[in-house]
Write a protein that holds these residues in place. Structure first.
Motif, PDB file in Angstrom:
ATOM      1  N   CYS A  38       0.898  -1.208  -0.114  1.00 22.94           N
ATOM      2  CA  CYS A  38       0.028   0.058  -0.066  1.00 22.94           C
ATOM      3  C   CYS A  38       0.915   1.279  -0.174  1.00 22.94           C
ATOM      4  O   CYS A  38       1.746   1.377   0.869  1.00 22.94           O
ATOM      5  CB  CYS A  38      -1.056  -0.096   1.427  1.00 22.94           C
ATOM      6  SG  CYS A  38      -1.966   1.534   1.384  1.00 22.94           S
ATOM      7  N   PRO A  39       0.693   2.174  -1.116  1.00 22.05           N
ATOM      8  CA  PRO A  39       1.538   3.376  -0.860  1.00 22.05           C
ATOM      9  C   PRO A  39       1.290   4.496   0.128  1.00 22.05           C
ATOM     10  O   PRO A  39       2.167   5.262   0.438  1.00 22.05           O
ATOM     11  CB  PRO A  39       1.185   3.959  -2.398  1.00 22.05           C
ATOM     12  CG  PRO A  39       0.008   3.369  -2.712  1.00 22.05           C
ATOM     13  CD  PRO A  39      -0.175   2.017  -2.221  1.00 22.05           C
ATOM     14  N   GLN A  40       0.201   4.090   0.559  1.00 18.81           N
ATOM     15  CA  GLN A  40      -0.174   5.104   1.678  1.00 18.81           C
ATOM     16  C   GLN A  40       0.055   4.398   3.288  1.00 18.81           C
ATOM     17  O   GLN A  40      -0.054   5.202   4.224  1.00 18.81           O
ATOM     18  CB  GLN A  40      -1.577   5.508   1.728  1.00 18.81           C
ATOM     19  CG  GLN A  40      -1.793   6.464   0.694  1.00 18.81           C
ATOM     20  CD  GLN A  40      -1.442   7.918   1.278  1.00 18.81           C
ATOM     21  OE1 GLN A  40      -0.183   8.205   1.050  1.00 18.81           O
ATOM     22  NE2 GLN A  40      -2.444   8.785   1.421  1.00 18.81           N
ATOM     23  N   ASN A  41       0.655   3.177   3.356  1.00 15.69           N
ATOM     24  CA  ASN A  41       0.771   2.413   4.680  1.00 15.69           C
ATOM     25  C   ASN A  41       2.250   2.854   5.025  1.00 15.69           C
ATOM     26  O   ASN A  41       3.207   1.959   4.891  1.00 15.69           O
ATOM     27  CB  ASN A  41       0.480   1.057   4.514  1.00 15.69           C
ATOM     28  CG  ASN A  41       0.931   0.343   5.769  1.00 15.69           C
ATOM     29  OD1 ASN A  41       0.663   0.735   6.669  1.00 15.69           O
ATOM     30  ND2 ASN A  41       1.340  -0.777   5.850  1.00 15.69           N
ATOM     31  N   GLN A  42       2.572   4.145   5.276  1.00 18.68           N
ATOM     32  CA  GLN A  42       3.722   4.588   5.636  1.00 18.68           C
ATOM     33  C   GLN A  42       3.652   5.630   6.954  1.00 18.68           C
ATOM     34  O   GLN A  42       2.847   6.157   7.276  1.00 18.68           O
ATOM     35  CB  GLN A  42       4.565   5.388   4.580  1.00 18.68           C
ATOM     36  CG  GLN A  42       3.899   5.430   3.247  1.00 18.68           C
ATOM     37  CD  GLN A  42       5.185   5.538   2.398  1.00 18.68           C
ATOM     38  OE1 GLN A  42       6.063   5.777   2.547  1.00 18.68           O
ATOM     39  NE2 GLN A  42       4.747   5.220   1.086  1.00 18.68           N
ATOM     40  N   TYR A 100       1.749   3.136 -16.346  1.00 19.10           N
ATOM     41  CA  TYR A 100       0.265   2.429 -16.545  1.00 19.10           C
ATOM     42  C   TYR A 100      -0.463   3.071 -15.415  1.00 19.10           C
ATOM     43  O   TYR A 100      -1.879   3.218 -15.513  1.00 19.10           O
ATOM     44  CB  TYR A 100       0.231   1.194 -16.438  1.00 19.10           C
ATOM     45  CG  TYR A 100       0.699   0.312 -17.364  1.00 19.10           C
ATOM     46  CD1 TYR A 100       0.111  -0.081 -18.676  1.00 19.10           C
ATOM     47  CD2 TYR A 100       2.177   0.171 -17.769  1.00 19.10           C
ATOM     48  CE1 TYR A 100       0.611  -0.958 -19.564  1.00 19.10           C
ATOM     49  CE2 TYR A 100       2.793  -0.532 -19.026  1.00 19.10           C
ATOM     50  CZ  TYR A 100       2.050  -0.992 -19.798  1.00 19.10           C
ATOM     51  OH  TYR A 100       2.485  -1.657 -20.827  1.00 19.10           O
ATOM     52  N   GLY A 101       0.115   3.480 -14.402  1.00 13.50           N
ATOM     53  CA  GLY A 101      -0.757   3.776 -13.056  1.00 13.50           C
ATOM     54  C   GLY A 101      -1.584   2.712 -12.526  1.00 13.50           C
ATOM     55  O   GLY A 101      -1.271   1.531 -12.713  1.00 13.50           O
ATOM     56  N   CYS A 102      -2.630   3.089 -11.847  1.00 12.62           N
ATOM     57  CA  CYS A 102      -3.628   2.092 -11.288  1.00 12.62           C
ATOM     58  C   CYS A 102      -4.571   1.390 -12.151  1.00 12.62           C
ATOM     59  O   CYS A 102      -4.862   0.403 -12.268  1.00 12.62           O
ATOM     60  CB  CYS A 102      -4.200   2.573  -9.930  1.00 12.62           C
ATOM     61  SG  CYS A 102      -3.501   3.858  -9.279  1.00 12.62           S
ATOM     62  N   LEU A 103      -5.543   2.347 -12.647  1.00  8.20           N
ATOM     63  CA  LEU A 103      -6.788   1.963 -12.947  1.00  8.20           C
ATOM     64  C   LEU A 103      -6.716   1.355 -14.432  1.00  8.20           C
ATOM     65  O   LEU A 103      -7.755   0.996 -14.873  1.00  8.20           O
ATOM     66  CB  LEU A 103      -7.611   3.314 -12.629  1.00  8.20           C
ATOM     67  CG  LEU A 103      -7.960   3.364 -11.170  1.00  8.20           C
ATOM     68  CD1 LEU A 103      -8.672   4.789 -10.855  1.00  8.20           C
ATOM     69  CD2 LEU A 103      -8.311   2.185 -10.514  1.00  8.20           C
ATOM     70  N   GLU A 122       2.825   1.566 -10.101  1.00  9.32           N
ATOM     71  CA  GLU A 122       2.630   2.152  -8.919  1.00  9.32           C
ATOM     72  C   GLU A 122       1.830   3.538  -8.904  1.00  9.32           C
ATOM     73  O   GLU A 122       1.905   4.356 -10.030  1.00  9.32           O
ATOM     74  CB  GLU A 122       4.100   2.684  -8.284  1.00  9.32           C
ATOM     75  CG  GLU A 122       4.132   3.179  -6.775  1.00  9.32           C
ATOM     76  CD  GLU A 122       3.909   1.939  -5.650  1.00  9.32           C
ATOM     77  OE1 GLU A 122       4.061   0.764  -6.276  1.00  9.32           O
ATOM     78  OE2 GLU A 122       3.796   2.213  -4.558  1.00  9.32           O
ATOM     79  N   CYS A 123       1.022   3.553  -7.938  1.00  9.85           N
ATOM     80  CA  CYS A 123      -0.112   4.854  -7.980  1.00  9.85           C
ATOM     81  C   CYS A 123       0.646   6.110  -7.931  1.00  9.85           C
ATOM     82  O   CYS A 123       1.545   6.224  -7.007  1.00  9.85           O
ATOM     83  CB  CYS A 123      -1.180   4.399  -6.887  1.00  9.85           C
ATOM     84  SG  CYS A 123      -2.237   6.096  -6.521  1.00  9.85           S
ATOM     85  N   CYS A 124       0.092   6.995  -8.687  1.00  9.57           N
ATOM     86  CA  CYS A 124       0.994   8.401  -8.311  1.00  9.57           C
ATOM     87  C   CYS A 124       0.348   9.253  -7.514  1.00  9.57           C
ATOM     88  O   CYS A 124       0.855  10.326  -7.182  1.00  9.57           O
ATOM     89  CB  CYS A 124       0.984   9.058  -9.885  1.00  9.57           C
ATOM     90  SG  CYS A 124      -0.384   9.786 -10.316  1.00  9.57           S
ATOM     91  N   GLY A 125      -0.843   9.093  -7.051  1.00  7.99           N
ATOM     92  CA  GLY A 125      -1.406   9.762  -6.073  1.00  7.99           C
ATOM     93  C   GLY A 125      -2.133  10.915  -6.388  1.00  7.99           C
ATOM     94  O   GLY A 125      -2.716  11.647  -5.618  1.00  7.99           O
ATOM     95  N   ALA A 126      -2.519  10.978  -7.612  1.00  8.60           N
ATOM     96  CA  ALA A 126      -2.971  12.357  -8.240  1.00  8.60           C
ATOM     97  C   ALA A 126      -4.284  12.445  -7.659  1.00  8.60           C
ATOM     98  O   ALA A 126      -4.773  13.704  -7.613  1.00  8.60           O
ATOM     99  CB  ALA A 126      -3.147  12.191  -9.641  1.00  8.60           C
TER     100      ALA A 126
END
Lengths: 205, 665, 290
Positions: free
Chosen positions: A38-42, C151-154, C192-196
């Protein structure tokens, strides 16, 4: 799961998640893969990892005959910032060896936290929540989203005026922001469908 | 006049809780033809059996019904009881009151009524039974063992030591299987080769064992005691009767860069090669796909240099048939290759290796001489992460089962690494550490407590390369799921044990079952673990499910005992439940019209043609005849016969119709 | 001319208009008429499904209904987020859960009929063109160009919605850039998700993820990055000066823009000049190097 209960006792979060996602958090065997990827589990983000949220949901279900304890576990999951910090990137759902839709579970937790008035109170969770609410309200009202009005409304509600102040003009210059709402779509049918669901006995809130 | 005895078993509470057994017995007593009825708590126990024996004698019973569990469970038991009391065993029938009644119902009065109906039906049926005599079939005192790994070697040696001739079939050119690839073995850390190679040599030199390596099973005909197996001896392009194994050919072969299967791709071999220096037999084969002579027509160096003129590019596959009485299937398993694991550095990173590859690295005879070196650059890894449950216990990707051997071999790998690389750090990502076995948990704790292996309770998420290392995403689930990123020089995947890719084809040739995952099915998971549901075919080792070496050897010896037990008989007795073509006196002889629809329908090729001739040898008609040795009693022929000329002994039309009529209330 | 349903979504009508421009330019040369779904509504994006499952479903289903009524069976949704929402709704309609039945009823139609409409993403559309079709338009071969395909996530996840087979080490976009002569590098942050989604609400996430993605692309030797998501683009292009301040710029292009450049379309036609990280100087330099 979901053996119908007599006397219509409220459903556990696990049961609500099963209804919405078709997968059961009770299948989670705590391997930690969701937390690991999880990219937010930090540090600085999630305090309670997705793996642990799954455990809290299992404990609520396990102690369903002891409502006070069950409620305690449910509250810890619902009040946690974790669902709000979830990016919805679907890495956990994609990789879960037990096929649990963890990201889908987070959707249910956010919805339930809002309904029960238990949503996390911290500033960051509040920011995210406000944004989602404003975005959805606008999508339903106008049928289309335009960035600038959405940004301005959000900043009006939450402050943060200084953040990215320089980006606005740069985006305007590139034609990436427009000053006025220029398009919309008819959402009457959508609103009616949502309203129908709200009235239906099983369709949800 | 029939005198039927009825014995109703409570099966403890299994039947008694749901069915009123005394009431069933009382109802049975009033059924026509019943001379005696009783109930008992455990009819299969010695006192229960004694009750049956006594009643048969005392009341002169002409048939008995035992109302109990499924006939699969105890029909044999109760038929023996009948025999002991002087009653033909086929005059004993089971009324299934457990699986077909008490276990599937809750309402006691309804279940009791149903139990009475079942008993009434069985009573009607048994009055039509006739005494039957077991069928005797001859027996070939010879065994086939398929698979030359440790399971097959052990089974073959045990059978051969019992004085029975064995054909040991192996598709690779050498015996040894996976065990030959291993470095040390848990939990004693003795060297795998050191304990295995003597057994390989013993098998090869045993006077009762005939080795058929580089050969595969082509087809199987026949039945228990009388199998005909057709074997394909693949072209080796080397005449092994001339070859001395001197090694000139494989030293001089110019094709030296072929990834060696035995080294799991970490070492190289030549086009003419033996898999390892310890190969048994120590004779090479030519890999046609990589041989220059076959590819381009040029080369032929091996042929020129062979001092005994053993190389023969014209050799062809040979097919031959052998008669055997029993077959042991010991074809083992394989493991998931790393390319399966897209999540782990895309499945193609050189420094992500499988457990079997690590065995080759750690083996003194392996490509690095036993040194732990990472494949990408030959450097000694300073940190190694071992990833357990790679592909196992993962229903979402199709395998829910535990591969059973990985916890122990991973502890061994981490331990060996710590012994070999001074100051190296070993991390194991595990879910549960499963160590049931003598000395096993002690071994695992030794890895932790003495050898300083760090166990982290986490499944790995993504593994990706960064700055010449591999980042392993993990989370410490004993600490709330705290995210841990491990930086490793080498990652070892404890990849799942899976069935051999072609095991289903093999099972279909043999007519034996396999489960949803592809492991071959034993006849009973507890009480008949080495038998299959096909008489005369036994299982040994990991072909039945993931197994370590001690369990494999144990099961192989058990299979050998079963083989020897079977072959110790003069001939075979079979249940006389076989089809029979009805015969009549002349001039009709039979109602059979000779259409042979039965022959087309029979799955066992048991229908033969019989020519009926008069006393002068003049042909009158051709009718069907059932070969009782081949017939399995399935009854398919009965159902397709248009003139109703075939009946199935033990399940005759009379028996079935009486049973059905009695059901109508 | 092939007719294909088109769902631009809000982004392509706003901040990501260069995606719309370049897509239309490419489609025209592929003889595909993009027929916009009449009166389409916003897919609801993350926000809808994050807090209100029913609203999210109704929004997406309404667009599917409008597409269905316009006789459009396949709808190209170039935005990864829109694609994901529409595909998820189709899946739910196909499973024909009681919710799907009710929503369809509320919208005045039947679930099985609505479920006939299938959203497709940019990759699925492009890879449907047989060998030679994308290649024949190339006038400026991108030989030697190293591309990080992001590719990102979705676009791919979760596979039960997207139908993607390779989700952890995908090579679909790489296969498309290879048809232009470029080489897709192997790199570690492609999915990996970029968090946008948190661009406005929690900037630390966006910068952290953007930094990781940028760093990995650079480390893999990429000359530029291509993607198929307006959110990812706004993040990785617009904020690059923040998360990679003072470092070498890495142009970030929509896949359609890269295709257009290889086909010799003008920068104006492709909207390339609107980027924060300049494209053309880097591209020319990389091609000269290559």
């Amino acid at each position: 799961m979901a053996t119908p209960k007599p006397n219509a006792a409220p459903l556990t979060l696990a049961e609500l998640i099963a209804q919405a996602t078709g997968t059961s958090v009770l299948h989670c065997y705590q391997c930690g893969r969701c937390a690991a990827g999880c990219p937010q589990n930090q540090p600085g983000a999630m305090e309670i990892s997705p793996t642990r949220v799954m455990r809290l949901l299992q404990l609520e279900a396990a102690f369903v005959d002891d409502p006070a304890r069950a409620d305690g576990f449910a509250r810890r999951a619902l009040q946690s910032p974790t669902p709000w910090l979830c990016l919805g990137c679907q890495a956990c759902t994609t990789r879960c060896p037990q096929g649990v839709d963890i990201a889908g579970a987070m959707d249910v937790l956010r919805g339930q936290a809002l309904q029960r008035g238990l949503a996390a109170k911290d500033r960051r969770s509040g920011d995210i929540r406000t944004f989602h609410q404003q975005f959805l309200a606008k999508a339903l009202r106008r049928g289309r989203i335009e960035e600038l009005p959405l940004i301005l409304r959000y900043k009006l509600a939450r402050g943060h005026w200084r953040q990215d102040a320089a980006l606005g003009p740069a985006m305007l210059r590139r034609g990436k922001l427009k000053l006025k709402n220029s398009h919309s779509a008819d959402t009457r049918q959508v609103l009616k469908a949502i309203d129908d669901l709200r009235r239906s006995p099983r369709g949800g809130p | 006049m029939s005198r039927i005895g009825v014995f109703i078993c409570h099966c403890g509470e299994n039947i008694g809780k749901t069915v009123d057994c005394p009431a069933v017995a009382a109802a049975a007593r009033r059924m026509p033809g019943v001379a005696y009825a009783a109930d008992y708590r455990y009819t299969c126990s010695e006192p229960g059996q004694a009750q049956i024996r006594t009643a048969i004698k005392q009341y002169g019973l002409t048939g008995i019904i035992v109302g109990a569990c499924s006939p699969r469970m105890h029909e044999r038991t109760f038929r023996k009881v009948a025999t002991a009391a002087g009653l033909n065993p086929y005059l004993c029938e089971i009324a299934n009151l457990r699986e077909q009644c008490s276990w599937v119902h809750t309402d006691r009065s309804a279940a009791t009524a149903k139990a009475i109906a079942i008993v009434r039906s069985a009573v009607a049926r048994v009055q039509c039974n006739t005494p039957l005599l077991p069928i005797h079939v001859p027996l070939t005192r010879r065994a086939l063992v398929i698979g030359g790994g440790i399971a097959g070697i052990q089974a073959a040696l045990d059978i051969a030591d019992g004085g029975v001739e064995v054909i040991l079939l192996e598709r690779a050119s050498s015996l040894g299987g996976h065990m030959a690839q291993l470095s040390e073995t848990f939990p004693t850390l003795d060297c795998s080769q050191c304990i295995l190679t003597p057994r390989m040599v013993e098998a090869a030199s045993h006077p009762k064992i005939r080795l058929e390596t580089y050969s595969e099973l082509e087809r199987v005909d026949g039945y228990v005691g009388n199998f005909q197996v057709t074997i394909r001896r693949k072209a080796r392009y080397v005449d092994w009767s001339k070859c001395t194994g001197c090694g000139t050919c494989w030293q001089k072969c110019p094709q030296k860069k072929i990834a060696a299967e035995f080294e799991e791709g970490l070492g190289r071999r030549t086009a003419i090669s033996i898999p390892s220096p310890q190969a048994v037999p120590n004779k090479p084969v030519i890999d046609r796909a990589n041989c220059l002579k076959f590819k381009t027509g040029k080369c032929g160096i091996c042929q020129k240099l062979c001092p005994t003129q053993a190389v023969n590019f014209e050799q062809k596959d040979e097919l031959f048939t052998e008669a055997v009485g029993t077959i042991v299937v010991a074809t083992g398993f394989q493991t998931l290759g790393k390319e399966y694991f897209e999540l782990y550095a895309g499945g193609d990173h050189p420094d992500v290796i499988t457990g079997l590859q690590f065995e080759r690295l750690a083996s003194a005879s392996g490509p690095t001489g036993g040194g732990i070196r990472r494949p990408s650059d030959g450097q000694e890894p300073r940190t190694v992460v071992f990833v357990q449950c790679a592909g196992s216990r993962e229903p979402a990707t199709g395998r829910a089962y535990c591969s059973k051997i990985c916890c122990m071999y991973t502890a061994k790998h981490a331990m060996l690494y710590r012994h070999k690389v001074h100051g190296g750090r070993a991390f194991v990502l595990c879910m549960d550490v499963r160590t049931p076995g003598k000395g096993y948990d002690e071994f695992y704790r030794r890895a932790v407590e003495q050898d300083g292996v760090n166990y982290i309770r986490s499944r790995a998420a993504r593994i990706y390369p960064e700055n010449g290392q591999l980042v392993v995403e993990a989370a410490d689930t004993l600490n709330g799921g705290e995210r841990l990123e491990l930086r490793a020089d080498l990652v070892v995947l404890a990849s799942a044990a899976i069935p051999q890719s072609d095991v289903r084809t093999l099972a279909q040739k043999l007519g034996i079952g396999y489960d949803a995952d592809g492991w071959l099915s034993e006849a009973h998971p507890k009480l008949r673990p080495v038998e299959t549901n096909t008489a005369g075919i036994f299982l040994a080792g990991a072909v039945q499910g993931p197994k370590d070496i001690p369990d494999t050897v144990g099961q192989a010896s058990a299979a050998a005992a079963k083989v020897l037990g079977l072959l110790s008989n003069q001939d075979l007795q079979r249940d006389p439940i076989v089809a029979r073509v009805r015969r009549m006196p002349p001039p009709e002889y039979s109602t059979c019209l000779g259409c042979f629809a039965c022959a087309a329908a029979c799955p066992y090729q048991a229908i033969e043609k019989e020519e009926i001739k008069d006393r002068h040898g003049e042909w009158i008609k051709t009718i069907a005849r059932v070969n009782a040795g081949l017939c399995q009693g399935c009854g398919t022929c009965v159902s397709v016969c248009r003139s109703k000329s075939i009946d199935l002994d033990g399940f005759t039309d009379d028996q079935m119709c009486s049973a059905l009529e009695a059901l109508e209330v | 001319m092939t007719v294909l349903g088109y769902y631009p979504g809000c982004s392509l009508s706003g901040a990501a208009r260069e995606y719309d421009l370049s897509l239309r330019a490419v489609a025209a040369r592929l003889e595909t008429e993009l027929r916009e779904v009449p009166d389409w509504v916003c897919c609801g994006a993350t926000s809808a499904h994050a807090i209100d499952h029913n609203a999210a479903f109704c929004l997406a289903a309404d667009t599917l209904l409008k597409a269905h009524r316009a006789g459009l069976q396949h709808v190209l949704a170039p935005c990864a987020m829109c694609f994901s929402r529409l595909a998820a709704a189709t899946r739910e309609l196909r499973n024909n859960s009681s919710l799907a039945r009710q929503v369809a009823l509320g919208l005045g139609d039947e679930a099985p009929r609505l479920a006939q409409v299938q959203a497709i993403n940019l990759l699925t559309w492009l890879e449907g063109f047989p060998a030679g079709v994308l290649e024949k338009h190339v006038v400026r071969p991108l030989k030697g160009l190293k591309v990080a395909c992001y590719y990102g996530c979705l676009l791919l996840r979760p596979p039960r919605v997207t139908g993607a087979v390779q989700v952890e080490a995908p090579r679909k976009m790489e296969a498309i850039v290879a048809r232009l002569g470029a080489q897709g590098v192997r790199w570690s942050m492609a999915t990996e998700c970029c968090g946008a989604g948190f661009s406005l609400t929690d900037k630390t996430v966006v910068l952290r993820q953007g930094r990781r993605i940028y760093g990995a692309a650079r480390a893999a030797g990429a000359d530029l990055m291509v993607l198929a998501c307006p959110m990812c683009h706004s993040n990785l292009d617009m904020r690059q000066s923040e998360f990679a301040a003072g470092e070498a710029p890495l142009p970030v292009l929509y896949l359609t823009q890269l295709i257009g450049l290889a086909w010799g379309l003008s920068s104006e036609e492709l909207g390339v000049r609107g980027h924060f990280v300049p494209v053309e100087p880097e591209l020319s330099a990389a091609l000269a190097r290559g």
